[in-house]
Structures are given as structure tokens and as C-alpha cells.
Design a protein around this motif. Sequence first.
Motif, PDB file in Angstrom:
ATOM      1  N   ILE A 188     -39.867  73.936  31.866  1.00 58.30           N
ATOM      2  CA  ILE A 188     -40.086  72.699  33.289  1.00 58.30           C
ATOM      3  C   ILE A 188     -41.194  73.351  33.676  1.00 58.30           C
ATOM      4  N   ALA A 189     -42.253  72.268  34.104  1.00 63.77           N
ATOM      5  CA  ALA A 189     -42.660  72.765  35.122  1.00 63.77           C
ATOM      6  C   ALA A 189     -42.959  71.691  36.519  1.00 63.77           C
ATOM      7  N   LEU A 190     -43.861  71.562  37.229  1.00 65.84           N
ATOM      8  CA  LEU A 190     -44.550  70.485  38.589  1.00 65.84           C
ATOM      9  C   LEU A 190     -45.605  70.755  38.446  1.00 65.84           C
ATOM     10  N   THR A 191     -45.976  69.335  38.829  1.00 59.96           N
ATOM     11  CA  THR A 191     -47.670  69.005  38.835  1.00 59.96           C
ATOM     12  C   THR A 191     -48.066  68.331  40.138  1.00 59.96           C
ATOM     13  N   PRO A 192     -48.562  68.446  40.640  1.00 60.36           N
ATOM     14  CA  PRO A 192     -49.213  67.545  42.514  1.00 60.36           C
ATOM     15  C   PRO A 192     -49.387  66.118  41.378  1.00 60.36           C
ATOM     16  N   VAL A 242     -43.643  72.690  26.749  1.00 57.08           N
ATOM     17  CA  VAL A 242     -43.006  72.705  28.307  1.00 57.08           C
ATOM     18  C   VAL A 242     -43.017  71.101  28.716  1.00 57.08           C
ATOM     19  N   LEU A 243     -41.591  70.703  29.242  1.00 56.14           N
ATOM     20  CA  LEU A 243     -41.311  69.145  29.960  1.00 56.14           C
ATOM     21  C   LEU A 243     -42.734  69.711  31.527  1.00 56.14           C
ATOM     22  N   VAL A 244     -43.686  69.341  31.840  1.00 56.32           N
ATOM     23  CA  VAL A 244     -44.432  68.720  32.969  1.00 56.32           C
ATOM     24  C   VAL A 244     -43.856  66.820  33.346  1.00 56.32           C
ATOM     25  N   ILE A 245     -43.257  67.828  35.044  1.00 55.52           N
ATOM     26  CA  ILE A 245     -43.072  66.714  35.787  1.00 55.52           C
ATOM     27  C   ILE A 245     -43.559  66.371  36.963  1.00 55.52           C
ATOM     28  N   GLY A 246     -44.084  65.336  37.338  1.00 55.55           N
ATOM     29  CA  GLY A 246     -44.531  64.960  38.822  1.00 55.55           C
ATOM     30  C   GLY A 246     -44.302  65.034  39.505  1.00 55.55           C
ATOM     31  N   SER A 247     -44.017  65.799  41.057  1.00 57.27           N
ATOM     32  CA  SER A 247     -43.699  66.542  41.636  1.00 57.27           C
ATOM     33  C   SER A 247     -42.846  65.344  42.669  1.00 57.27           C
ATOM     34  N   PRO A 248     -43.726  64.247  42.645  1.00 50.94           N
ATOM     35  CA  PRO A 248     -43.669  63.212  43.674  1.00 50.94           C
ATOM     36  C   PRO A 248     -42.275  62.456  43.259  1.00 50.94           C
ATOM     37  N   PHE A 249     -42.387  62.365  42.104  1.00 50.75           N
ATOM     38  CA  PHE A 249     -40.834  61.484  41.095  1.00 50.75           C
ATOM     39  C   PHE A 249     -39.540  62.342  41.751  1.00 50.75           C
ATOM     40  N   LEU A 250     -39.631  63.744  41.765  1.00 53.07           N
ATOM     41  CA  LEU A 250     -38.397  64.159  42.342  1.00 53.07           C
ATOM     42  C   LEU A 250     -38.068  64.455  43.823  1.00 53.07           C
ATOM     43  N   TRP A 251     -38.780  63.857  44.319  1.00 55.31           N
ATOM     44  CA  TRP A 251     -38.762  63.770  46.062  1.00 55.31           C
ATOM     45  C   TRP A 251     -38.544  62.324  45.983  1.00 55.31           C
ATOM     46  N   TRP A 252     -38.603  61.411  44.903  1.00 55.45           N
ATOM     47  CA  TRP A 252     -39.047  59.830  45.368  1.00 55.45           C
ATOM     48  C   TRP A 252     -37.530  58.928  44.599  1.00 55.45           C
TER      49      TRP A 252
END
Length: 696
Positions: A122-126, A167-177
Motif C-alpha cells: 500500500i502506498a499514499l499519493t497526494p 500495489v494499492l495506491v490510495i489518495g491521502s485526502p481520502f484517509l483523512w476526510w
Amino acid sequence: MTGIGGGVELGAQAARSRALAVLRVRSRALAVALLPAAVAVILLAGGSTGHLVGGGWDAARWAVSVLALLVLAATAAVALVVARARPAVTPTVAVAEESAPDLYRMVRDLADRLDVPAPSAIALTPDCDSWLEDRTHPAHGPPPARDHDDLSDPVGPARRRSAAAPVLVIGSPFLWWMRVGELRAVLAPVVAGTGPAAHPDIAAARRFIRGLDAAVAATSTDGRGPLARAARGGIGRVSRLLLRGCRVHAAEMERGVAAAAAERAQAVDYGLRIVAQEQVGLAYAGWDRLLTRVALPAWRMGRWPSRLDVGVVAALTELSRRDRLAEGFASRLGERPACDLLEEPGLMDEAVSLLAARLFHGGPAETGPDWAPVGWEEYPEEVVDRAWRTDAARLHRVLDTLGVRRAAEGAAPGTDGPTLSRVLDHLTTTPAEAPVPARDPAADADPDATPDPDATPGTAHHATPGTGTATSDPQAATASAPSDPQAATASAPSDPQAATASAPSDPQAATTPDPQPLTTPDDQPADAPAAPGSADHSDDGNGTEDDDDDLAGTTPRGAALAAGLSAQLAREEARTQALASGTAPPPPGTTTGPAATGTALWDDRALPLLPLQPPRTGREILTAHITAMVCCAAMDTAGATPGLDWLDGPTLLVDGARRADLALHVRSLVETGDPAPLRAWLSDLGVRPEKPVRLV
């Protein structure tokens, strides 16, 4: 777990048939390459058996054999480049399982419910999107070894499938909002894409497409000599030809994969996913607004906000409050946020914030005196105050170069410092003066010609940066100048539902390693200027006419001052680039770094990769500097304070209240040379323009 079940997803069958079509293109290309060799073998065999004898056959054998060797050598070169070229990889922040066990557990459970292989990492992207990305190429290195608790079942075959999974890339704003349930519903179609990705035919077709794309990129660079350039050009042409042959089949294959993933994910949180898609659109709008209005001014001042994801929550909360939707949002904010799935969300937010600064502004990888993190509580003093005073100081330096007196004749002692009155007096238009009219280039070329009714007079075009003239420099405008304080007058979007139409996450596009760049906010489209009065930024090579058009409608003194400010910004940008010629290695824990090291996943030698806004025009630069000077005078003589508006960025606070009516008066001074509205505004606030202000 199986990748494609019989009769479960109709789209998977269509994707497999298209994948076979892509592989047939590869097979046909190989057959064409082997055809001369096959003919040579036939001729050689015929000669050895005594069937094809004679001088003509001997010459044909030699010619075809030489041709076959050349074709085989060229084929081997193309195959070698395609196999060894580094496919494009999205810049991300890696999330180790030890730092987010709950997130990995949720993804693993989701994959089990969907009956698909779990992602390998898993990785995060802005960015406000989520997708799957294949990083199994040898150039990307092997996946990190895990001693325990793998995403999939801890047995040999399952472990091998997990290592080959994307690899699963997740947008970081999703995790916080988003809440935990909303994030799971949004990720369901994305994770479902690992099923088709595990099919051998689809995986092989994707590897072939990625290899061709990487080969085209590798051969697009200049060679070291004529022979190398010729070889690169030949390999590039062959790769482009193969890509054109696979284009339609590859697009249909991805559509089939997307349809299969969507169909499989319908069994998991389908009703909640419809509601979650609304949050995707809101997060997209709030993230763009935060980057362009709040983060960009800080980046220009050498500061990068270290809690961007926390800021997007504050921005969206403010948006909901202004649009009277607080009650609906308050109920969902009481649930568990998805960022709780991380062990240390603060450190992860800081890493993503630094990556966003590098991608969208081009800052260095490590912190330093000129590139330091800043917290939201320090933003007004560290960014807003410094930005305004820096702009005011630049404005007075340019006035000095223009020979403008610091104090009027007969002025009181002690008033020869940098005052607002100096700026107002200089820009005030006398009755004999008039604003610069908007010119029609066609009329300048032929005064007797009839104007074109379809032409738009006064349309500004950005000039090519000059070397010695006072012209508007696009690069300097984006790197040195802080955010336009007049942006604080812009109101929040009145229809938050419109934000949901902003390109929600497309999980089926997860299989492509090409990230989608962020656009401007919904109330500021990509083809619109960043501030009122801006113009189209095109380069037609005629710098003088472009600068004149850019400043059309301003006063002659305003045009000269704007040109001087643009030239000063250009010189400052040149000095900044000279000082920042070298970059430091990336901090540990991120997948960033220079490509020259051979271990990085992406090339950061051409940052910023995704510039946020087009360069500002000369009129915008002048307006921003005058606004900054007014704000400095208000802070030093009337007790005003710098503030931060989550939706509009830097703002002026008077008695704790935001003053959003300054931009109109400044624009009147710039365009007409009439200082009366601005002087009345200053008088109402008790600002004394004749008093010197403190500059940086």
C-alpha cells in the motif's frame, strides 16, 4: 483465490480476448522479424541439398543471410530496450505494514470478500484518486520481505501471487476526510481489479504495453553521438508503431477490466459506495482549493505546510459551514476517520505533504533554512506576514529604480520611509493621463484594415521571458511571488453538490501507472486565470506585444511598475535556481529520489512534475504587490493582523473579522488610477498611509 471465474464477470472475458489481441500484435511483429531468417534458412538448406544451385541462388543466399542478421540484431536491440526500460511509476509514500496494520487488515479482508488476490503493498499519493499499480519490473526492485502476517495466506503459492500482485495506491485526502466504512466502499472496486490483473494473458499484455511505453520514453532522450541517436530513433519508431497497433485493443482491455472489477465489487458495500462517491467529489474540490490558495503561497516563501491532509479536513468543514450543510456533515464526522487505521498519521501526513510540495512546486527533498516545514498555527506569521512584507519591499525597490521620490516636497520629517502614500501618489492618474487602451494587433499591422469581428480585442498573451528587458517572466511569477492576498475575497462554492461531479475516483483506471494531475478548483477552471483581470497565457514569440496586451487597460505608470516588478521577480527566480542547483537525497521512508541513483522509482530531475497554476500576468503581479502594501500599512498603523482562510488562503483580519472588500478598491487603482475608493477604505479602518511600514 482465482483471478477470473467462469461466468462471474462478463467484462473479464472481453478483457482477456483483447489481451490476446495485444499479444497477437507482439507475435506478428516477431514473425515479421523472423521472416528474413526463415527465408535464409530455406536458401541455405536448398544449397546444401543441391536443389538451389547457381550464381543467382548464391547471391540471394548471401543477401538474404546478411539481411536476416541485420534484422535479427535490430530485433534483439528493440527487445532488449523494451525489456530493460523502466516503466513509469507514480511518486508515492510507501506505507509499511508495521505502520498501518489495521489498514492492511481491512484491505486483506476486502480482498477475501471479493475473492481476489490481495495487493502486495500500500502506498499514499497526494491526489484524490486510488488505483492499482504494477511494480514488478526488475528495475523497481523486489517487494519488501515480510516475516509475518502477509496480506494473503502465508503459504507458498499465495505468497508468490502476493509478490506479483500490484500495489494499492490510495489518495491521502481520502484517509483523512472519509470514514472507515466510506474508504472501504470506495476501495472495493479498486481492490477487485487485482483479480483480472492476476490472469496470465492480461498480465502479459500489460507488461508488453508498459515496456513499449517505457521504451518510447527511453529513446526520446538525446544520444551521445550520431550512431546512438540513429539507433535510438529507430528503436523509438518501432516502439511507437507497435503501440499504435495495440492502442485500441489495450483501451478495450482496460474497459473490460474496469467492468469486471465494478461487477465483482457490487456485492460489497454497494449502497454505502454511492454515498461515499459524494465525499470523493468534495475531497477533490477541497484538496484543489487547499493546494492552490493555501499551500502554494507557503511554497513560494520557502515553507511547506506539514499537515496538508489535516488542512483539507478543515477546508471542507469550513465549506460545509458556509454552505449550511454542517448538520449533515456533523453526523458523519462523529464516526471513526480512516486515518485512524494508521499507527502514526502525523508522520505519514508530513511525508505526503513534503511529496506534494515537491511534485507541485519543485522543492528539495530535505528541509533547510530556505525550505522548512510550517504548522497551521504558525502559517499567518511565517507565511502571510512574511509574504506581504516581502512583496511590499520589492514594490519599493522597484519604485526606487524608477526614480520615485520617497516623500513629497514639504512632507513632515520622518516620513521618507516606505509608505503607502508613496505608492498611491505614484499610481494616481492626473486628468491629462489616461489608462493604456487595449490594442488590436491587426489594427497595428494595418491601420486601414477592417477589424475581425471574431477576434477578441485586449486578449493577453504571455511573453517569452526576456534577458534584459522589464518583461513578465512566467517562471519568476510562479516561484518567488507569494499568493495573491486578494484571493481572500473569493467566496466558497455555493453548491457543494457540484463538487461531487469533480472526477471521482476511477478504480478501474488503477491498472495504469499514469497519475491524473490535479485541476484547479471548481470555481476556478483550468482554462481560467488565477485572479481577476488575468489573461490567456500563450506564447507566440512576440514579447513586446504580449506585454502590452497583458497590461492593456492599466495606467502608463501602472504598466511601467508592473514591468519592473516582473523583471525583479525574474532576477530573484534566477538567483534561486542558481542556489538550488543541487538536490539532497530523499528522506527515508519515501519512494522518492534522483533517478541517477538507480534505486528510485521515479525521476525527480524535472520538478515540479505537476505545476498547479499558470504564471501570473503583469497586472496580477502589480495588484498582488499593492494589496500586500495596503495590508502592511493596515497591520502597522491600524492594528490589523494576518490570517488564514481555509478556502481562500491569506486574508486580512481587522478586530478578528475578515475584510474581503479590499480587492475591488485595489483593482480600481490599478485599472483607472483613481485612489479615492481605496483612500476611503483606508480612512474607515483608521489606516494612516503616510506612516512608514516595516519591511522584510
